[in-house]
Design a protein around this motif. Sequence first.
Motif, mmCIF file in Angstrom:
data_model
loop_
_atom_site.group_PDB
_atom_site.id
_atom_site.type_symbol
_atom_site.label_atom_id
_atom_site.label_comp_id
_atom_site.label_asym_id
_atom_site.label_seq_id
_atom_site.Cartn_x
_atom_site.Cartn_y
_atom_site.Cartn_z
ATOM 1 N N GLY A 248 0.780 5.407 -0.013
ATOM 2 C CA GLY A 248 0.030 6.642 0.167
ATOM 3 C C GLY A 248 1.001 7.800 0.072
ATOM 4 N N ARG B 297 0.869 -1.188 0.000
ATOM 5 C CA ARG B 297 0.000 0.000 0.000
ATOM 6 C C ARG B 297 0.902 1.233 0.000
ATOM 7 N NH1 ARG B 297 -5.088 0.416 0.846
ATOM 8 N NH2 ARG B 297 -5.201 -1.672 1.748
ATOM 9 N N ASP C 276 -3.984 12.077 -2.263
ATOM 10 C CA ASP C 276 -4.035 10.858 -3.052
ATOM 11 C C ASP C 276 -4.192 9.730 -2.046
ATOM 12 O OD1 ASP C 276 -3.913 8.855 -4.871
ATOM 13 O OD2 ASP C 276 -2.092 9.540 -5.844
ATOM 14 N N ASP C 277 -5.341 9.101 -2.048
ATOM 15 C CA ASP C 277 -5.591 8.032 -1.096
ATOM 16 C C ASP C 277 -4.621 6.885 -1.311
ATOM 17 O OD1 ASP C 277 -7.687 9.396 0.054
ATOM 18 O OD2 ASP C 277 -9.187 8.483 -1.262
ATOM 19 N N ALA C 278 -4.254 6.264 -0.204
ATOM 20 C CA ALA C 278 -3.355 5.113 -0.282
ATOM 21 C C ALA C 278 -4.063 3.963 -0.982
ATOM 22 C CB ALA C 278 -2.939 4.694 1.118
ATOM 23 N N ARG C 279 -3.320 3.227 -1.804
ATOM 24 C CA ARG C 279 -3.877 2.045 -2.456
ATOM 25 C C ARG C 279 -2.772 1.032 -2.705
ATOM 26 N NH1 ARG C 279 -3.998 5.644 -7.289
ATOM 27 N NH2 ARG C 279 -2.687 4.658 -8.857
ATOM 28 N N ILE C 280 -3.195 -0.214 -2.907
ATOM 29 C CA ILE C 280 -2.252 -1.291 -3.181
ATOM 30 C C ILE C 280 -1.708 -1.129 -4.592
ATOM 31 C CG2 ILE C 280 -2.006 -3.788 -3.476
ATOM 32 C CD1 ILE C 280 -2.336 -3.124 -0.588
ATOM 33 N N ARG C 281 -0.383 -1.208 -4.720
ATOM 34 C CA ARG C 281 0.255 -1.106 -6.032
ATOM 35 C C ARG C 281 1.292 -2.215 -6.168
ATOM 36 N NH1 ARG C 281 0.615 4.583 -8.278
ATOM 37 N NH2 ARG C 281 -0.602 5.856 -6.875
#
Length: 185
Positions: free
Chosen positions: A107, A105, A116-121
């Motif tokens: 962010g 994750r 920018d919201d945290a997200r899985i990358r």
Amino acid sequence: MVDLLGDSLDRALEGAFTRRVPQSAQAQMKYLVKQLKGTRSAAQVLGISQRTVERYVSGKLKRPRQDLRGRLEREVKKRWQPQIRAKARKKAASTDGLVVSTRARFGFEAADGTTDDARIRDITQALPPEYADKLFTAREQGQNEDQLRQIAADGLARMYFRANNSRAHGLGVEFTDVERLDIEL
């Protein structure tokens, strides 16, 4: 359980080995006794009795319990081919750098008014030699996993998110919830 960044660094260095690590418990124990210059110090490192070490060396004991097998393998790998390990570390820290492949994750901490919201990358990114040097040095100094992860986050922020500092100046990256992490030299 997710691999720790420090373990991944160790595995990357193990990839440079030119010979196989001893496979049998007897061969591993003999190697460890030789490296530590005695059965007493080998016993202390492994958390077992000196007599047990002697039994493995002589071949009377052949199959260690699973927890002892893991400790034995780890201690042998830690000491195996130190010059090859040092050469690979030096090369990564001076010319080649390393490649971080992760699923985690991410962010951002950015300027006011932008989010920018945290997200899985999924990211696979080459990091320059200076980050390899920082990571290996921090590992040797006994830095904890959070500190190692912060160094990796700084490298990923610079190279991946800020395109080698050519854009998004001031963008700070948070690197959390690691699902997968591999490092290659």
